[in-house]
Design an enzyme around this catalytic site. Structure first.
Site, short mmCIF file in Angstrom:
data_model
loop_
_atom_site.label_atom_id
_atom_site.label_comp_id
_atom_site.label_asym_id
_atom_site.label_seq_id
_atom_site.Cartn_x
_atom_site.Cartn_y
_atom_site.Cartn_z
N LEU A 26 -11.06 15.12 16.79
CA LEU A 26 -11.61 16.31 17.43
C LEU A 26 -10.55 17.13 18.12
O LEU A 26 -10.69 18.34 18.26
CB LEU A 26 -12.69 15.90 18.46
CG LEU A 26 -13.89 15.12 17.94
CD1 LEU A 26 -14.88 14.89 19.07
CD2 LEU A 26 -14.56 15.85 16.78
N GLY A 27 -9.48 16.49 18.59
CA GLY A 27 -8.45 17.21 19.31
C GLY A 27 -8.75 17.31 20.80
O GLY A 27 -8.54 18.37 21.40
N VAL A 28 -9.25 16.22 21.39
CA VAL A 28 -9.53 16.21 22.82
C VAL A 28 -8.86 15.01 23.47
O VAL A 28 -8.66 13.98 22.83
CB VAL A 28 -11.05 16.16 23.11
CG1 VAL A 28 -11.73 17.43 22.68
CG2 VAL A 28 -11.70 14.95 22.44
N SER A 62 -1.18 -14.81 12.72
CA SER A 62 -1.51 -13.40 12.52
C SER A 62 -1.84 -13.11 11.07
O SER A 62 -1.08 -13.46 10.16
CB SER A 62 -0.34 -12.52 12.95
OG SER A 62 -0.14 -12.57 14.34
N HIS A 118 1.25 -5.65 11.36
CA HIS A 118 2.49 -6.04 12.04
C HIS A 118 3.20 -7.20 11.34
O HIS A 118 4.39 -7.45 11.59
CB HIS A 118 2.21 -6.38 13.50
CG HIS A 118 1.54 -7.70 13.73
ND1 HIS A 118 0.19 -7.82 13.99
CD2 HIS A 118 2.02 -8.97 13.75
CE1 HIS A 118 -0.12 -9.09 14.16
NE2 HIS A 118 0.97 -9.81 14.01
N ASP A 168 -4.11 -2.22 12.56
CA ASP A 168 -3.35 -3.45 12.32
C ASP A 168 -3.86 -4.19 11.08
O ASP A 168 -3.94 -5.42 11.07
CB ASP A 168 -3.38 -4.36 13.54
CG ASP A 168 -2.26 -5.41 13.51
OD1 ASP A 168 -1.28 -5.19 12.77
OD2 ASP A 168 -2.37 -6.44 14.20
#
Length: 501
Positions: free
Chosen positions: A297-299, A242, A141, A171
């Site tokens: 995984l696509g869940v 930061s 950022h 980040d």
């Protein structure tokens, strides 16, 4: 001059103890001439001195840099000076919007020619030198959206930096300056870091370069809803810190200062740092390819509550509840279903649902892994080929029902009126069965069930049709709660209903 109360508290107990010993000795002497030797209590301990950070500052300070970013913007004519870059950074980072200039015109003046773009200060951050040949680590950022990055070393040399790669999900970013012989930091072992251990931060809060603050580790593995578990400290961190290093007492970097908890935009005693082992793993990929590959995984997952665990026969709340499976995803190909609870990924136990995306994300796409799941009261093992992370797909909603047969038992006992899914709905939702909720009353409404939800299972048993569902409800023990697996849009979740008696 009045003595400060804090000073009084420090000194008064010792003075009282000494006087008491003296008086006791005098009294004994008067009574029998017996000499008295005062011995401190056996449990008295010497006060441990506070740590000295001076050597650490001398050791690590030369490796910490100031980072300024510039962006191209059209010059506007204003009266007076606008907000300085430090306050702009504060508003941009902690409030998500730029701070307006109090003297800026409310409306653009008509017939004024467009001003040419010039590079304007955008923000201030920190970083630290990873290698002697000029690689610098910071937060994503800090450099996000910058047209130019300027790195200033403690010896006041300034360099234009090239962004090697930036990963918003963790980040972490890496920039490169053209210099050699730079003092690189030492990387520490986060696993050795203990709660209560002293740590130190160096950075540029509000643009004040090489500012040093110190505190202790408040917690480890802190979940804040982000991809990585954070190190929580009470080290004073403010806008501009930061990207700076969090340093242990051995002079090793153990984290990157990234976030704070604040209601005002300033420090309130709670700071969060990215663990350095996770950051180094990301930086290595950024330096090699400029991007980060993550497994998926696509869940869609959720926490396993105590009530759900008890209703499903699990010994304790653990693992990740599968609420939905994406079409064509690795999870669908492996046979995962909504309502499954993933207990282990590649042999590693999931104590909480947040463990799954971290383990999968750190797995190279294409890797074949094993899943241990809990499905309808029994353990199963599935093999899955990990895919590569991609953006989530938009939700789909079920179509309106055609038939609405009466379900007397379900209506009376659970407060549910359900109907069969049409073939088109089953095809659209990729379901073998299930019943659609047409109306909701108590106690189902209290459990959060809504009209349009699809009920997939009742008490760990699939509900293929409305008739079968009604028959199952008739056999329920009304003195006990019952688990219900529902599908809402693309995602599934468990809820618990207490039947009417």
């Amino acid at each position: 001059m009045t003595t400060p109360r804090s000073f009084t508290r420090l000194v008064f107990p010792r003075f009282t103890l000494a006087c008491s010993a003296l008086v006791a000795a005098m009294c004994v002497s008067l009574l029998g001439g017996v000499s008295l030797t005062f011995t401190p209590p056996a449990n008295a301990q010497s006060v441990r001195g506070l740590p000295d950070f001076t050597e650490l500052v001398e050791q690590v300070g030369p490796s910490v840099v100031n980072i300024r970013t510039l962006e191209k913007a059209a010059v506007r004519e204003t009266q007076g000076n606008g907000p300085d870059e430090e306050m702009q950074e504060l508003f941009r980072r902690f409030f998500g919007v730029p701070m307006p200039s109090p003297n800026a015109p409310r409306q653009q003046r008509p017939n004024r020619p467009q001003q040419p773009e010039q590079e304007q200060p955008r923000g201030v951050g920190s970083g630290f030198i990873l290698s002697s040949d000029g690689f610098v680590m910071t937060n994503a950022h800090v450099v996000d959206g910058a047209d130019q990055v300027l790195v200033t070393l403690p010896d006041k040399r300034e360099f234009k930096a090239r962004i090697v790669g930036s990963d918003k999900r963790s980040d972490v970013a890496v920039v490169k300056i053209e210099a050699t012989g730079l003092p690189a930091v030492k990387i520490g072992d986060v696993n050795r870091l203990k709660v209560g251990e002293w740590v130190m931060a160096i950075g540029s809060p509000f643009g004040l370069e090489n500012s040093v603050t110190a505190g202790i580790v408040s917690a480890k593995q802190r979940d804040t809803g982000d991809y990585l578990p954070f190190i929580q400290t009470d080290v004073a961190i403010n806008p501009g810190n930061s990207g700076g290093p969090l340093i242990n007492m051995r002079g090793e970097v153990v984290g990157i200062n990234s976030q704070i908890y604040s209601r005002s935009g300033g420090f309130m005693g709670i700071s969060f740092s990215i663990p350095i082992d996770e950051a180094v793993r990301v930086s290595e990929q950024l330096r090699a390819t400029g991007r980060v590959q993550r497994g998926r995984l696509g869940v869609q997952i959720d926490q396993v509550s105590k009530e759900v665990a008890e209703s499903l026969g699990l010994s304790k709340p653990q693992g990740a509840l599968v609420r939905g499976v994406e079409q064509g995803s690795p999870a669908e190909k492996a046979g995962l279903e909504p309502g499954d609870i993933i207990l282990k990924f590649d042999g590693k136990t999931l104590d909480k649902s947040a463990d799954l995306p971290r383990l999968v994300g750190n797995t190279k796409p294409g890797t074949r892994a094993n899943l241990q799941i809990w499905r309808r009261g029994s353990l199963r093992d599935l093999a899955i080929t990990v895919g590569e992370f991609e953006a989530d797909k938009p939700e789909k909603k079920a179509s309106a029902p055609v038939e609405k047969p009466q379900t007397a038992n379900a209506t009376k006992v659970l407060g549910l009126t359900v109907s069969d899914l049409t073939d088109a709905q089953k095809k659209e939702l990729k379901l073998r069965g299930g019943v659609r909720v047409d109306a909701v009353a108590e106690p189902a409404a209290r459990a959060g069930i809504q009209e349009g939800d699809v009920i997939l299972a009742l008490a760990n048993v699939e509900t293929p049709t409305a008739q079968a569902f009604d028959a199952m409800v008739a056999k329920l023990d009304r003195s006990k709660t019952v688990s219900v697996l529902i599908r809402r849009g693309e995602w599934a979740q468990y809820t618990v209903i207490r039947p009417n008696r």
